[in-house]
Design a protein around this motif. Sequence first.
Motif, PDB file in Angstrom:
ATOM      1  N   SER A   1      -5.224  10.109  -0.044  1.00  0.00           N
ATOM      2  CA  SER A   1      -5.041   9.237  -1.198  1.00  0.00           C
ATOM      3  C   SER A   1      -4.463   7.909  -0.741  1.00  0.00           C
TER       4      SER A   1
ATOM      5  N   GLU B   1       0.860  -1.182   0.000  1.00  0.00           N
ATOM      6  CA  GLU B   1       0.000   0.000   0.000  1.00  0.00           C
ATOM      7  C   GLU B   1       0.887   1.218   0.000  1.00  0.00           C
ATOM      8  N   LEU B   2       0.547   2.185  -0.828  1.00  0.00           N
ATOM      9  CA  LEU B   2       1.242   3.447  -0.707  1.00  0.00           C
ATOM     10  C   LEU B   2       0.366   4.347   0.121  1.00  0.00           C
ATOM     11  N   TYR B   3       0.770   4.600   1.273  1.00  0.00           N
ATOM     12  CA  TYR B   3       0.058   5.225   2.367  1.00  0.00           C
ATOM     13  C   TYR B   3      -1.050   4.322   2.870  1.00  0.00           C
ATOM     14  N   GLY B   4      -0.966   3.941   4.091  1.00  0.00           N
ATOM     15  CA  GLY B   4      -2.029   3.143   4.678  1.00  0.00           C
ATOM     16  C   GLY B   4      -2.166   3.449   6.137  1.00  0.00           C
TER      17      GLY B   4
END
Lengths: 202, 642
Positions: free
Chosen positions: A50, A40-43
């Motif tokens: 986003s 995940e890109l940013y979680g």
Amino acid sequence: MLKDLLNILITGVGGQGNVTMARILATAAAFAGYDVLVGELYGSAQRGGSVTSHVRIGKKVLTPMIPKHSADAVIALEMNESLRVADYLKRNATIVLNEYMIYPPEVLRGEASYPSKDEIVSVLKGLTDKVYVVPATDIAIKQLGNAMVGNTILLGFFLSVFDTGINYEHVAEALKVTIKPKYLDLNLKALDVGRELAQKYA
Amino acid sequence: MSLIELLKSDQPGKRVVLLGNYAIARGAIEAGVDVVTGYPGTPSSEALETLGALSRELGFYAELSVNEKVATEVAAGAAFVGMNSFVTMKHVGVNVAADFLNTLNLSGVGEGSYVIYVADDVGAWVSQNEQDTRVFANFLHIPCLSAYNPQSAKELVIEAFKISKEFSIPVILRTTERVSHASGVVTFGKLPKKEKRTFEFKKNLEQYYLGDVYAQRLHKELHEKLEKIKELSNNKNYHIINEGNSEVLLIGDGVAIMYAIEALERLGLTDKVSVLGLTIVNPLPEKLIIEFAKKAKVIGIVEEVEPYLEKEVASILHRHSISDVKIYGRFTGHLPWYSELGVDKAEEFLLDILKDTSIEVEHTRVKRLDENLPKIVEAAKRTAAPRYLSFCPGCPHLGTFYALKKALLLERVNIKKVPVNLDIGCYGLSPFSNVRLGDTSFCMGSGITLTQGMSLGVKDEKSTPVVGLIGDSTFFHAGLTGTANAIWNNHPILMIVVDNRTTAMTGHQPHPGVEYRLDGTPTKPLDITKIVKSMGYEFVEVVDPYDINSSVEAIKKAIRFIKENNKPAVIIARRACGLIVPKEEPYRIDPNKCTGCRTCIVTFGCQALQWNKDTGKAEIRAELCRGCGMCAHICPYNAIER
């Protein structure tokens, strides 16, 4: 037939069910016999930012993050978010866009502008001809009475327009182990709705 | 089959797609864990949460401890009486636990076993810093294993328990978010047979009394243990190895070395470069490193956060008088000092270091970029509307900050000057919300104490009271001492406890203020109001953040109390996180009453409040609205209703 390596991005706004969708796709891929890694890109737990899931499926997958200019496909649960991941896409990648917009606070305060549907599609067309716009959330609310299954409609659509080597049975099986039982039928129905929509594009 | 059912199923050989944290939880179960303690922290939280959910049924104990120091101590007590203990935390939790761990290394773990799982947030996506637990483990003289994907994480948990038991030493499993928060295919092993065991404390003062005459001997024994583990670590089976006999050797660990291996594949260099991917990173396999280094002319070190291996490998080579090898990494400027690596950065690194070798690279990388691609990407990024994190719909914190701002303004406090100190938790998002309140954020518990220091110097009427906020879980974790300090030393601050009845940011775990424990069993909650009152605070008021008007009045009263009495005041803003209570009927905006003034959108700014370009009026997205009704308080024309 199984592919050597497929890189698929699922992007959207936190809270849209992005991570669940990635899990369904990854589980289906594992049922089909693939090795899988999802990053995940940013979680985090909160909503509104986003979020992009990187789904990598193949005969052997080494790392969970898709390198730049290497994604074969992107499913965008929110239209504007597709633009943000443009640097991850290969030329001629398949792009499936949910015709759904959530205006960020910056836009609502009048400090930034939100692109129109046509602007988004036209920018993406520079990368690839394979841009599909699907009013999935709208159909989910109107036909199935639940906005969240818009994602499953998109998934059904995506799997019909992009050859992953994953069969319908694998996806149905994956839904069984990832979705709460009381929502299973609704999701199977949504999957069919997505597949039927794709026929219209063919 | 639900996740919980899946994780407890005894089906050796079953292949499932699991989040790294679930794989780690499964590893602890397969290893025969007796006691689990920990404090949630992204990217580690799901491991603790899952073990809590499984504990009663599988016959082990699991608790959410008040903080990481307490967690490591409770788990150690259990190990001292012969139990297998597992502790979970994020990287900054090690800072909190360090005081105790710096003695547990000396005592060892008795006849039990003891594994600490630490997840590092490389890139600080959801943390206050980037911190490398490998360095900490080395400093603590605690053996450290490093996982590179979910499957390896599961296997290494089991290995860590074995090493801990054999040498009576705590062992750290270090991951990064690309392992803990990645999902991958994991193959199950067997579940242990549960035997009824009895435990006892075998008294041994010379082992468990740290200080005086014993500490030196224990220090000596610790290093003897580490020497033995160093021997063990030379076993090639532990590591990812490609003995290419190449002039170029890559040494690394974790997902970083996997990025490099993928980069080698993409560049068609797999057979041309040797690889030593380490899973035991403290103590390092010195013999193995020497064996590989002797054949190399160039060593590239691929690792994340600190140049830990880079330093250690250089020191090992120096000790063995190997000087005709060049080491490339952070010190040579070939890797960045911040953020994550990835296949792209690993590729650049390889292309850079191969320039000094005879290995030729076909630049496949260039082929991926055609002339127009950068322009199109640039256009896409320019067209995209920015989107930062914001409060979720129904978030009580948004109401609290809105009320605080309004109360400060009504009391003629200068918003541009009054310091507002935040802390770790969802409320830390406030500066990025439309309320735009909040000036500092450091570490657990620091908000209310920074506030006290500021109040020593900030005295003018327009800039006071200095405000400090703290969450409910954070209050128990690291706020009790600061709260005691403020009243005992009489710092005239406004302290706001934002009590949303859960540890929200890490995924809604319980804390000592709620009625249930980690494993779901009921318990008597600690009452923050009573605690604060018993400390001697004279002004303590509980408000409901959804009731914005009453909240404003209470905060105004607190501000006056502080100014009139030169004493601290406490507001407890209590309302459950909007995501843990059932969604209620959504509100809607009456288009006949809405004048399009944008007050709701601009001053408040819930995500469910959207703008309809066609009508020029605000509207509420039913699918996003949680039905909290806060916005109805904001609308000057009473257009928001249900």
